[in-house]
Scaffold this motif. Structure first.
Motif, PDB file in Angstrom:
ATOM      1  N   TYR A 181      97.176 134.566  67.939  1.00 41.78           N
ATOM      2  CA  TYR A 181      98.378 135.126  67.304  1.00 41.78           C
ATOM      3  C   TYR A 181      99.326 135.595  68.408  1.00 41.78           C
ATOM      4  O   TYR A 181      99.638 136.770  68.533  1.00 41.78           O
ATOM      5  CB  TYR A 181      97.978 136.279  66.376  1.00 41.78           C
ATOM      6  N   GLY A 182      99.747 134.636  69.233  1.00 41.14           N
ATOM      7  CA  GLY A 182     100.720 134.927  70.295  1.00 41.14           C
ATOM      8  C   GLY A 182     102.095 134.458  69.857  1.00 41.14           C
ATOM      9  O   GLY A 182     102.455 134.560  68.673  1.00 41.14           O
ATOM     10  N   ASN A 183     102.863 133.899  70.790  1.00 42.92           N
ATOM     11  CA  ASN A 183     104.238 133.482  70.470  1.00 42.92           C
ATOM     12  C   ASN A 183     104.272 132.458  69.344  1.00 42.92           C
ATOM     13  O   ASN A 183     105.051 132.585  68.397  1.00 42.92           O
ATOM     14  CB  ASN A 183     104.895 132.882  71.722  1.00 42.92           C
ATOM     15  N   ALA A 184     103.425 131.430  69.456  1.00 42.06           N
ATOM     16  CA  ALA A 184     103.429 130.362  68.444  1.00 42.06           C
ATOM     17  C   ALA A 184     102.909 130.898  67.111  1.00 42.06           C
ATOM     18  O   ALA A 184     103.483 130.604  66.052  1.00 42.06           O
ATOM     19  CB  ALA A 184     102.590 129.180  68.929  1.00 42.06           C
ATOM     20  N   ALA A 189      91.948 137.200  70.999  1.00 39.51           N
ATOM     21  CA  ALA A 189      90.995 137.463  72.081  1.00 39.51           C
ATOM     22  C   ALA A 189      90.841 138.959  72.339  1.00 39.51           C
ATOM     23  O   ALA A 189      89.733 139.464  72.481  1.00 39.51           O
ATOM     24  CB  ALA A 189      91.459 136.761  73.352  1.00 39.51           C
ATOM     25  N   ARG A 190      91.967 139.686  72.402  1.00 41.15           N
ATOM     26  CA  ARG A 190      91.902 141.096  72.808  1.00 41.15           C
ATOM     27  C   ARG A 190      92.403 142.064  71.747  1.00 41.15           C
ATOM     28  O   ARG A 190      92.151 143.256  71.817  1.00 41.15           O
ATOM     29  CB  ARG A 190      92.726 141.307  74.092  1.00 41.15           C
ATOM     30  N   HIS A 191      93.151 141.542  70.754  1.00 40.33           N
ATOM     31  CA  HIS A 191      93.749 142.445  69.769  1.00 40.33           C
ATOM     32  C   HIS A 191      92.851 142.708  68.576  1.00 40.33           C
ATOM     33  O   HIS A 191      93.145 143.582  67.770  1.00 40.33           O
ATOM     34  CB  HIS A 191      95.080 141.879  69.275  1.00 40.33           C
ATOM     35  N   ILE A 231      95.586 128.029  67.638  1.00 41.33           N
ATOM     36  CA  ILE A 231      96.743 128.249  68.510  1.00 41.33           C
ATOM     37  C   ILE A 231      96.386 129.252  69.601  1.00 41.33           C
ATOM     38  O   ILE A 231      97.112 130.216  69.851  1.00 41.33           O
ATOM     39  CB  ILE A 231      97.998 128.693  67.699  1.00 41.33           C
ATOM     40  N   THR A 232      95.254 128.998  70.237  1.00 46.61           N
ATOM     41  CA  THR A 232      94.866 129.829  71.380  1.00 46.61           C
ATOM     42  C   THR A 232      95.466 129.242  72.656  1.00 46.61           C
ATOM     43  O   THR A 232      96.044 128.157  72.663  1.00 46.61           O
ATOM     44  CB  THR A 232      93.325 129.904  71.522  1.00 46.61           C
ATOM     45  N   THR A 233      95.286 129.972  73.730  1.00 48.25           N
ATOM     46  CA  THR A 233      95.819 129.588  75.029  1.00 48.25           C
ATOM     47  C   THR A 233      95.269 128.233  75.455  1.00 48.25           C
ATOM     48  O   THR A 233      94.088 127.941  75.256  1.00 48.25           O
ATOM     49  CB  THR A 233      95.361 130.642  76.065  1.00 48.25           C
ATOM     50  N   ALA A 235      98.412 123.441  67.775  1.00 47.11           N
ATOM     51  CA  ALA A 235      99.521 123.187  68.706  1.00 47.11           C
ATOM     52  C   ALA A 235      98.967 123.113  70.125  1.00 47.11           C
ATOM     53  O   ALA A 235      99.724 123.007  71.086  1.00 47.11           O
ATOM     54  CB  ALA A 235     100.550 124.318  68.620  1.00 47.11           C
ATOM     55  N   ASN A 236      97.638 123.211  70.228  1.00 43.81           N
ATOM     56  CA  ASN A 236      96.980 123.303  71.533  1.00 43.81           C
ATOM     57  C   ASN A 236      96.637 121.882  72.010  1.00 43.81           C
ATOM     58  O   ASN A 236      95.788 121.212  71.409  1.00 43.81           O
ATOM     59  CB  ASN A 236      95.718 124.138  71.335  1.00 43.81           C
ATOM     60  N   ASP A 294     107.018 120.012  70.917  1.00 49.28           N
ATOM     61  CA  ASP A 294     107.358 121.175  70.083  1.00 49.28           C
ATOM     62  C   ASP A 294     107.702 120.868  68.632  1.00 49.28           C
ATOM     63  O   ASP A 294     108.696 121.377  68.110  1.00 49.28           O
ATOM     64  CB  ASP A 294     108.579 121.906  70.678  1.00 49.28           C
ATOM     65  N   THR A 335     108.017 124.650  67.498  1.00 47.14           N
ATOM     66  CA  THR A 335     106.546 124.562  67.531  1.00 47.14           C
ATOM     67  C   THR A 335     105.991 125.055  66.197  1.00 47.14           C
ATOM     68  O   THR A 335     105.113 124.429  65.590  1.00 47.14           O
ATOM     69  CB  THR A 335     105.986 125.429  68.674  1.00 47.14           C
TER      70      THR A 335
HETATM   71  N1  LIG Z   1     104.839 128.746  72.739  1.00 49.64           N
HETATM   72  C1  LIG Z   1     105.275 127.494  72.628  1.00 49.64           C
HETATM   73  O1  LIG Z   1     106.479 127.239  72.585  1.00 49.64           O
HETATM   74  C2  LIG Z   1     104.275 126.366  72.499  1.00 49.64           C
HETATM   75  C3  LIG Z   1     104.751 125.052  72.373  1.00 49.64           C
HETATM   76  C4  LIG Z   1     103.847 123.985  72.200  1.00 49.64           C
HETATM   77  C5  LIG Z   1     102.494 124.253  72.213  1.00 49.64           C
HETATM   78  N2  LIG Z   1     102.048 125.535  72.385  1.00 49.64           N
HETATM   79  C6  LIG Z   1     100.604 125.770  72.432  1.00 49.64           C
HETATM   80  O2  LIG Z   1     100.224 126.697  71.418  1.00 49.64           O
HETATM   81  C7  LIG Z   1      99.147 127.497  71.876  1.00 49.64           C
HETATM   82  C8  LIG Z   1      99.526 128.961  71.753  1.00 49.64           C
HETATM   83  O3  LIG Z   1     100.668 129.219  72.534  1.00 49.64           O
HETATM   84  P1  LIG Z   1     101.341 130.660  72.585  1.00 49.64           P
HETATM   85  O4  LIG Z   1     102.628 130.505  73.295  1.00 49.64           O
HETATM   86  O5  LIG Z   1     101.309 131.277  71.235  1.00 49.64           O
HETATM   87  O6  LIG Z   1     100.289 131.427  73.524  1.00 49.64           O
HETATM   88  P2  LIG Z   1     100.125 133.008  73.721  1.00 49.64           P
HETATM   89  O7  LIG Z   1     101.393 133.716  73.347  1.00 49.64           O
HETATM   90  O8  LIG Z   1      99.549 133.203  75.069  1.00 49.64           O
HETATM   91  O9  LIG Z   1      99.021 133.423  72.621  1.00 49.64           O
HETATM   92  C9  LIG Z   1      97.708 132.953  72.695  1.00 49.64           C
HETATM   93  C10 LIG Z   1      96.906 133.629  71.595  1.00 49.64           C
HETATM   94  O10 LIG Z   1      95.580 133.110  71.634  1.00 49.64           O
HETATM   95  C11 LIG Z   1      94.654 134.192  71.596  1.00 49.64           C
HETATM   96  N3  LIG Z   1      93.428 133.745  72.241  1.00 49.64           N
HETATM   97  C12 LIG Z   1      93.261 133.309  73.515  1.00 49.64           C
HETATM   98  N4  LIG Z   1      91.980 132.946  73.724  1.00 49.64           N
HETATM   99  C13 LIG Z   1      91.333 133.160  72.544  1.00 49.64           C
HETATM  100  C14 LIG Z   1      89.996 132.999  72.111  1.00 49.64           C
HETATM  101  N5  LIG Z   1      89.051 132.522  72.928  1.00 49.64           N
HETATM  102  N6  LIG Z   1      89.683 133.343  70.830  1.00 49.64           N
HETATM  103  C15 LIG Z   1      90.611 133.830  69.987  1.00 49.64           C
HETATM  104  N7  LIG Z   1      91.915 133.993  70.342  1.00 49.64           N
HETATM  105  C16 LIG Z   1      92.256 133.663  71.612  1.00 49.64           C
HETATM  106  C17 LIG Z   1      95.351 135.328  72.289  1.00 49.64           C
HETATM  107  O11 LIG Z   1      94.762 136.558  71.915  1.00 49.64           O
HETATM  108  P3  LIG Z   1      95.361 137.976  72.430  1.00 49.64           P
HETATM  109  O12 LIG Z   1      96.664 138.140  71.668  1.00 49.64           O
HETATM  110  O13 LIG Z   1      94.393 138.993  71.983  1.00 49.64           O
HETATM  111  O14 LIG Z   1      95.520 137.823  73.888  1.00 49.64           O
HETATM  112  C18 LIG Z   1      96.767 135.142  71.739  1.00 49.64           C
HETATM  113  O15 LIG Z   1      96.885 135.755  70.466  1.00 49.64           O
HETATM  114  C19 LIG Z   1      98.864 127.060  73.326  1.00 49.64           C
HETATM  115  O16 LIG Z   1      97.798 126.151  73.337  1.00 49.64           O
HETATM  116  C20 LIG Z   1     100.158 126.401  73.740  1.00 49.64           C
HETATM  117  O17 LIG Z   1      99.957 125.421  74.745  1.00 49.64           O
HETATM  118  C21 LIG Z   1     102.904 126.590  72.518  1.00 49.64           C
END
Ligand SMILES: NC(=O)c1ccc[n+]([C@@H]2O[C@H](COP(=O)([O-])OP(=O)(O)OC[C@H]3O[C@@H](n4cnc5c(N)ncnc54)[C@H](OP(=O)(O)O)[C@@H]3O)[C@@H](O)[C@H]2O)c1
Length: 325
Positions: free
Chosen positions: A8-11, A36-38, A75-77, A103-104, A134, A305
């Protein structure tokens, strides 16, 4: 359609906003969110945009068992080296006969053919439109609109950070200055060498090749060279003759098999691949019946995205008769 979100990050947040905004037309409900941490949140009646997280589920199995959903949104990292733990998250969802949307790009770049087979075996859908470009409909365009067409290869300029860096160098700035500018736009990975050395492009190329060409490769086997050695002087010299450098992904099926490569290519400024700057991207797909066709995204970001995830959810809901086709 009940949705369980892993990440539950940006996406994830952008997706939840979109689900809320379209709630009147599309009956989607987010019933679980695991981070992961929240911590972890559950509510069968729907989780608000700013969830109150409780203690983290001890495992993905525990989370998925408690969050009773029709589909899981992964939608994790990104882990570019292995695609894990996202691949395991997706398998845990299939084991429970849940549809998966992601989206990963890690899982698509590392394990697409296995995962697609497993989804089929479980009788569920596996959708990943937002992994490349995206949410611009690339995979869905081919799936839904090009029946009987064989894809012979593709060419794309798919990495935004390198475009911002090269644009800065054209203005006489250093590579580091360009990286900082890209970071301010929020488009650079935490480790910018991932973009500069071509790993991001290699992961996208592997994902496209796995889906379109059944290449069964990983980013490690993409013939990759980044822009790390490029100098400002060289970029300026090329600009004087109306040329530029562009990090290009190319794949084609030849007599010796499938070749996938990422290169910093010298292109005319007027080349379509060079014309999409900043966060705009172009993908040209070469086909047998339709010649070459292209998909472009202009200034795409996290909202697009989120839309890619949303369009996958709509497709799944229609397939499950939750929505009318
Ligand atoms: N942002 C974009 O524009 C975009 C575009 C295309 C694709 N994507 C893909 O979409 C995915 C998410 O992107 P994002 O920008 O939202 O990333 P982000 O803001 O870094 O958020 C990642 C989320 O994943 C959680 N997480 C990480 N490892 C985990 C695990 N092992 N178990 C459970 N939760 C876990 C994190 O938890 P915490 O909050 O607790 O740290 C966080 O909520 C990525 O794979 C990225 O490549 C993103």
């Amino acid at each position: 359609l009940r949705l369980a979100l892993i990440g539950y990050g940006n996406a994830g947040r952008a997706f939840a906003r979109l689900v809320k905004r379209k709630r009147g037309e599309f009956p989607f409900l987010i019933v679980g969110i695991h981070t992961a941490r929240h911590g972890t949140a559950y509510d069968a009646a729907g989780i608000p945009l700013d969830p109150v997280f409780g203690p983290a589920a001890k495992s993905i199995d525990e989370f998925l068992d408690r969050a009773e959903s029709d589909a899981v949104v992964e939608i994790t990292t990104l882990n570019p080296a292995t695609g894990e733990p996202a691949i395991s998250h997706i398998r845990a969802a299939f084991a429970r006969r849940r549809h998966v949307i992601t989206a990963n790009k890690g899982p698509i770049a590392h394990a697409y053919s296995d995962l697609a087979e497993e989804a089929q075996g479980a009788g569920v859908q596996f959708r990943f439109e937002s992994t490349v470009m995206d949410g611009v409909p690339v995979f869905n365009m081919v799936r839904n609109n090009l029946p009987g067409v064989k894809i012979l290869g593709f060419a794309g300029a798919l990495n935004s950070t390198s475009k911002v860096v090269i644009a800065a160098m054209r203005e006489g700035k250093s590579m580091q200055h360009g990286i900082n500018a890209a970071r301010r736009l929020g488009i650079t990975e935490a480790d910018s060498s991932y973009d500069i050395d071509g790993w991001d492009s290699a992961a996208k190329s592997a994902a496209l090749a796995n889906v379109f060409l059944d290449a069964r490769i990983t980013p490690l086997s993409v013939d990759r060279r980044g822009i790390g050695r490029l100098t400002t002087e060289r970029v300026r010299e090329l600009a004087r003759s109306r040329k530029t450098v562009c990090l290009v992904s190319r794949a084609h099926v030849g007599p010796a098999g499938i070749k996938v490569r990422v290169r910093a290519e010298v292109l005319d400024d007027t080349d379509p691949l060079a014309a999409f700057t900043g966060t705009s991207n172009l993908l040209v797909i070469h086909t047998d019946l339709m010649g070459s066709i292209a998909a472009a995204g202009i200034d795409c970001g996290v909202e697009q995205t989120a839309y890619g995830l949303f369009s996958d959810a709509v497709d799944i809901a229609r397939g499950s008769a939750i929505l009318r086709p």
